[in-house]
Scaffold this motif. Structure first.
Motif, PDB file in Angstrom:
ATOM      1  N   MET A   1      23.462  56.644 110.641  1.00 23.10           N
ATOM      2  CA  MET A   1      22.899  57.097 109.375  1.00 23.10           C
ATOM      3  C   MET A   1      23.961  57.020 108.290  1.00 23.10           C
ATOM      4  SD  MET A   1      19.903  58.245 108.292  1.00 23.10           S
ATOM      5  CE  MET A   1      19.075  59.027 109.684  1.00 23.10           C
ATOM      6  N   HIS A   2      23.603  56.430 107.148  1.00 20.24           N
ATOM      7  CA  HIS A   2      24.529  56.352 106.020  1.00 20.24           C
ATOM      8  C   HIS A   2      24.335  57.562 105.104  1.00 20.24           C
ATOM      9  CE1 HIS A   2      25.657  52.322 107.090  1.00 20.24           C
ATOM     10  NE2 HIS A   2      24.434  51.856 106.943  1.00 20.24           N
ATOM     11  N   ILE A   3      25.437  58.046 104.555  1.00 18.27           N
ATOM     12  CA  ILE A   3      25.400  59.156 103.598  1.00 18.27           C
ATOM     13  C   ILE A   3      25.883  58.643 102.245  1.00 18.27           C
ATOM     14  CG2 ILE A   3      26.223  61.455 103.027  1.00 18.27           C
ATOM     15  CD1 ILE A   3      26.739  61.925 105.988  1.00 18.27           C
ATOM     16  N   ILE A   4      25.072  58.859 101.229  1.00 18.30           N
ATOM     17  CA  ILE A   4      25.438  58.457  99.869  1.00 18.30           C
ATOM     18  C   ILE A   4      25.506  59.724  99.015  1.00 18.30           C
ATOM     19  CG2 ILE A   4      24.805  57.069  97.866  1.00 18.30           C
ATOM     20  CD1 ILE A   4      23.208  55.288  99.743  1.00 18.30           C
ATOM     21  N   GLU A   5      26.627  59.935  98.377  1.00 21.15           N
ATOM     22  CA  GLU A   5      26.816  61.136  97.577  1.00 21.15           C
ATOM     23  C   GLU A   5      27.058  60.773  96.115  1.00 21.15           C
ATOM     24  OE1 GLU A   5      29.724  63.801  99.037  1.00 21.15           O
ATOM     25  OE2 GLU A   5      28.847  63.954 101.043  1.00 21.15           O
ATOM     26  N   PHE A   6      26.373  61.509  95.242  1.00 18.33           N
ATOM     27  CA  PHE A   6      26.574  61.383  93.803  1.00 18.33           C
ATOM     28  C   PHE A   6      27.119  62.738  93.326  1.00 18.33           C
ATOM     29  CE2 PHE A   6      22.609  58.951  94.796  1.00 18.33           C
ATOM     30  CZ  PHE A   6      23.234  57.710  94.883  1.00 18.33           C
ATOM     31  N   ALA A   7      28.437  62.860  93.373  1.00 18.96           N
ATOM     32  CA  ALA A   7      29.093  64.152  93.162  1.00 18.96           C
ATOM     33  C   ALA A   7      28.743  64.786  91.823  1.00 18.96           C
ATOM     34  CB  ALA A   7      30.609  63.988  93.294  1.00 18.96           C
ATOM     35  N   GLU A   8      28.700  63.981  90.765  1.00 16.45           N
ATOM     36  CA  GLU A   8      28.449  64.538  89.435  1.00 16.45           C
ATOM     37  C   GLU A   8      27.073  65.175  89.335  1.00 16.45           C
ATOM     38  OE1 GLU A   8      29.131  61.746  86.369  1.00 16.45           O
ATOM     39  OE2 GLU A   8      31.206  61.346  86.929  1.00 16.45           O
ATOM     40  N   LYS A   9      26.123  64.676  90.095  1.00 20.98           N
ATOM     41  CA  LYS A   9      24.761  65.213  90.069  1.00 20.98           C
ATOM     42  C   LYS A   9      24.506  66.172  91.232  1.00 20.98           C
ATOM     43  CE  LYS A   9      23.228  62.857  86.518  1.00 20.98           C
ATOM     44  NZ  LYS A   9      22.727  63.507  85.284  1.00 20.98           N
ATOM     45  N   GLY A  10      25.482  66.267  92.151  1.00 17.13           N
ATOM     46  CA  GLY A  10      25.293  67.126  93.316  1.00 17.13           C
ATOM     47  C   GLY A  10      24.207  66.617  94.232  1.00 17.13           C
ATOM     48  N   ILE A  11      24.087  65.300  94.284  1.00 15.48           N
ATOM     49  CA  ILE A  11      23.021  64.687  95.077  1.00 15.48           C
ATOM     50  C   ILE A  11      23.619  64.029  96.321  1.00 15.48           C
ATOM     51  CG2 ILE A  11      21.271  62.867  95.132  1.00 15.48           C
ATOM     52  CD1 ILE A  11      20.891  63.307  92.138  1.00 15.48           C
ATOM     53  N   ARG A  12      22.999  64.283  97.455  1.00 14.53           N
ATOM     54  CA  ARG A  12      23.380  63.630  98.705  1.00 14.53           C
ATOM     55  C   ARG A  12      22.137  62.981  99.308  1.00 14.53           C
ATOM     56  NH1 ARG A  12      26.645  66.634 103.464  1.00 14.53           N
ATOM     57  NH2 ARG A  12      28.329  66.255 101.962  1.00 14.53           N
ATOM     58  N   LYS A  13      22.244  61.710  99.618  1.00 14.52           N
ATOM     59  CA  LYS A  13      21.128  60.962 100.183  1.00 14.52           C
ATOM     60  C   LYS A  13      21.520  60.403 101.548  1.00 14.52           C
ATOM     61  CE  LYS A  13      17.898  60.848  96.882  1.00 14.52           C
ATOM     62  NZ  LYS A  13      16.459  61.110  97.080  1.00 14.52           N
ATOM     63  N   TYR A  14      20.519  60.376 102.448  1.00 17.57           N
ATOM     64  CA  TYR A  14      20.720  59.795 103.774  1.00 17.57           C
ATOM     65  C   TYR A  14      19.783  58.601 103.922  1.00 17.57           C
ATOM     66  CZ  TYR A  14      22.902  64.314 104.786  1.00 17.57           C
ATOM     67  OH  TYR A  14      23.697  65.433 104.752  1.00 17.57           O
ATOM     68  N   ILE A  15      20.333  57.501 104.387  1.00 17.86           N
ATOM     69  CA  ILE A  15      19.467  56.354 104.684  1.00 17.86           C
ATOM     70  C   ILE A  15      19.803  55.841 106.087  1.00 17.86           C
ATOM     71  CG2 ILE A  15      19.237  55.706 102.268  1.00 17.86           C
ATOM     72  CD1 ILE A  15      21.104  53.362 102.778  1.00 17.86           C
ATOM     73  N   PRO A  16      18.811  55.333 106.801  1.00 17.56           N
ATOM     74  CA  PRO A  16      19.036  54.843 108.159  1.00 17.56           C
ATOM     75  C   PRO A  16      20.008  53.662 108.176  1.00 17.56           C
ATOM     76  CG  PRO A  16      16.679  55.062 107.680  1.00 17.56           C
ATOM     77  CD  PRO A  16      17.407  55.214 106.380  1.00 17.56           C
ATOM     78  N   ALA A  17      20.728  53.541 109.295  1.00 15.00           N
ATOM     79  CA  ALA A  17      21.652  52.423 109.467  1.00 15.00           C
ATOM     80  C   ALA A  17      21.024  51.292 110.263  1.00 15.00           C
ATOM     81  CB  ALA A  17      22.932  52.897 110.160  1.00 15.00           C
ATOM     82  N   GLU A  18      19.889  51.568 110.912  1.00 12.58           N
ATOM     83  CA  GLU A  18      19.174  50.548 111.674  1.00 12.58           C
ATOM     84  C   GLU A  18      17.755  51.038 111.934  1.00 12.58           C
ATOM     85  OE1 GLU A  18      20.297  50.677 116.127  1.00 12.58           O
ATOM     86  OE2 GLU A  18      22.176  51.096 115.066  1.00 12.58           O
ATOM     87  N   LEU A  19      16.924  50.169 112.484  1.00 14.76           N
ATOM     88  CA  LEU A  19      15.509  50.501 112.682  1.00 14.76           C
ATOM     89  C   LEU A  19      15.312  51.727 113.563  1.00 14.76           C
ATOM     90  CD1 LEU A  19      13.792  47.002 113.121  1.00 14.76           C
ATOM     91  CD2 LEU A  19      13.501  48.601 111.222  1.00 14.76           C
ATOM     92  N   SER A  20      16.162  51.911 114.552  1.00 18.64           N
ATOM     93  CA  SER A  20      16.003  53.032 115.477  1.00 18.64           C
ATOM     94  C   SER A  20      16.119  54.383 114.782  1.00 18.64           C
ATOM     95  CB  SER A  20      17.038  52.948 116.606  1.00 18.64           C
ATOM     96  OG  SER A  20      18.354  53.075 116.092  1.00 18.64           O
ATOM     97  N   GLU A  21      16.738  54.426 113.599  1.00 16.62           N
ATOM     98  CA  GLU A  21      16.935  55.683 112.866  1.00 16.62           C
ATOM     99  C   GLU A  21      15.856  55.921 111.817  1.00 16.62           C
ATOM    100  OE1 GLU A  21      20.867  55.546 111.256  1.00 16.62           O
ATOM    101  OE2 GLU A  21      21.853  55.678 113.208  1.00 16.62           O
ATOM    102  N   CYS A  22      14.936  54.993 111.662  1.00 22.94           N
ATOM    103  CA  CYS A  22      13.889  55.129 110.637  1.00 22.94           C
ATOM    104  C   CYS A  22      12.785  56.070 111.093  1.00 22.94           C
ATOM    105  CB  CYS A  22      13.269  53.763 110.338  1.00 22.94           C
ATOM    106  SG  CYS A  22      14.354  52.608 109.487  1.00 22.94           S
ATOM    107  N   ASP A  23      12.246  56.848 110.143  1.00 19.59           N
ATOM    108  CA  ASP A  23      11.009  57.560 110.442  1.00 19.59           C
ATOM    109  C   ASP A  23       9.858  56.566 110.310  1.00 19.59           C
ATOM    110  OD1 ASP A  23      10.325  57.319 107.713  1.00 19.59           O
ATOM    111  OD2 ASP A  23      11.120  59.298 107.228  1.00 19.59           O
TER     112      ASP A  23
END
Length: 290
Positions: A1-23
């Protein structure tokens, strides 16, 4: 799972790293985009950027609200999608990472009803259902005709049988109804149609290397798909593959006649086939020691 952070906005997003991690939603979205990339001319760059937007549940026109330009170029972020693929060491081609056997699309909505698929690991599938699905799968691989993708979906998904538990073998499978289901679901989302294919492909990949533990013993199913480098004399006539297994099991009467064998559990048939292969190997080993 990849973590993307936008510190200035206090936003943290998670995106799958492969198909097995997808909902389920992500899996359908990614399957649709992969189909467009592989068969409909979508460039890899466009595929990657579109997939990144979809996984973040964002629209390109709204990207400014997250001020992504302050953090990096969108192309750099979209490179995270590369982890959905691995490079073939021989051909150097990109291949989808497929390391999952759970059903990522348990059900989908058709025009008039929901259609339900097999349980995880195909635990409730009959050998006949698996056999027909494998034929459709191989036919698509051989021809590239998308009708076989629809056939695969129509074989594995159908309306739920009342009063049946999820782990029961789905005795309701009737190959005569497949054509009718194909007509009913012919306008289904490409992500669902191709997603079914990708799941079946991942399961086939698993079977070729699967190791099961039964009564404390290690069962290596890979012996069903290789001869461990031992070449045996064969005629030049082509074999029948899984159809030969079906005929042999029906001929032996282990599960009954041909129709009864088709209704037997897929896993029971495969394990019985393993038992036959092991006995033959044991017999050859004993002959070599004499």
């Amino acid at each position: 799972m990849h973590i993307i952070e936008f510190a200035e906005k206090g936003i943290r997003k998670y995106i799958p790293a492969e198909l097995s991690e997808c909902d389920t939603t992500q899996y359908i979205e990614m399957s649709s985009l992969i189909f467009q990339y592989q068969f409909e001319g979508l460039s890899y760059k466009d595929f990657r950027i579109t997939a990144f937007y979809r996984l973040l549940e964002m629209k390109a026109v709204n990207i400014g609200k997250y001020d992504l330009e302050k953090f990096s170029n969108i192309n750099q972020y979209s490179q995270l999608i590369d982890t959905f693929f691995e490079e073939d060491t021989r051909t150097k081609e990109k291949k989808i990472k497929q390391h999952y056997i759970h059903n990522p699309i348990p059900k989908f909505r058709g025009c008039l009803r929901y259609y339900y698929g097999p349980a995880d690991e195909f635990n409730n599938v009959s050998f006949g259902e698996y056999f027909d699905a494998l034929e459709a799968f191989n036919d698509f691989n051989d021809t590239g005709e998308t009708d076989y993708l629809l056939r695969l979906l129509a074989i594995l998904y159908r309306k739920r049988v009342l009063f049946k538990k999820d782990f029961d073998i789905r005795q309701d499978y009737d190959p005569k109804k497949v054509e009718r289901r194909m007509r009913a679901i012919r306008f289904q989302d490409k992500g669902i149609i191709y997603g079914c294919y990708l799941w079946f492909a991942s399961f086939q990949k698993y079977l070729a290397t699967a190791i099961l533990y039964i009564e404390g013993k290690e069962i290596d199913l890979s012996v069903l798909f290789s001869n461990d480098g031992q070449k045996q004399k064969e005629s030049k006539l082509p074999g029948l593959g899984m159809r030969s297994v079906l005929f042999s099991m029906a001929e032996s009467g282990i599960f009954g006649n041909l129709e009864e064998t088709r209704k037997a559990s897929m896993w029971d048939v495969l394990l019985r086939l393993y038992d036959i292969v092991k006995r033959n190997a044991d017999q050859k080993a004993n002959e070599n020691t004499k």
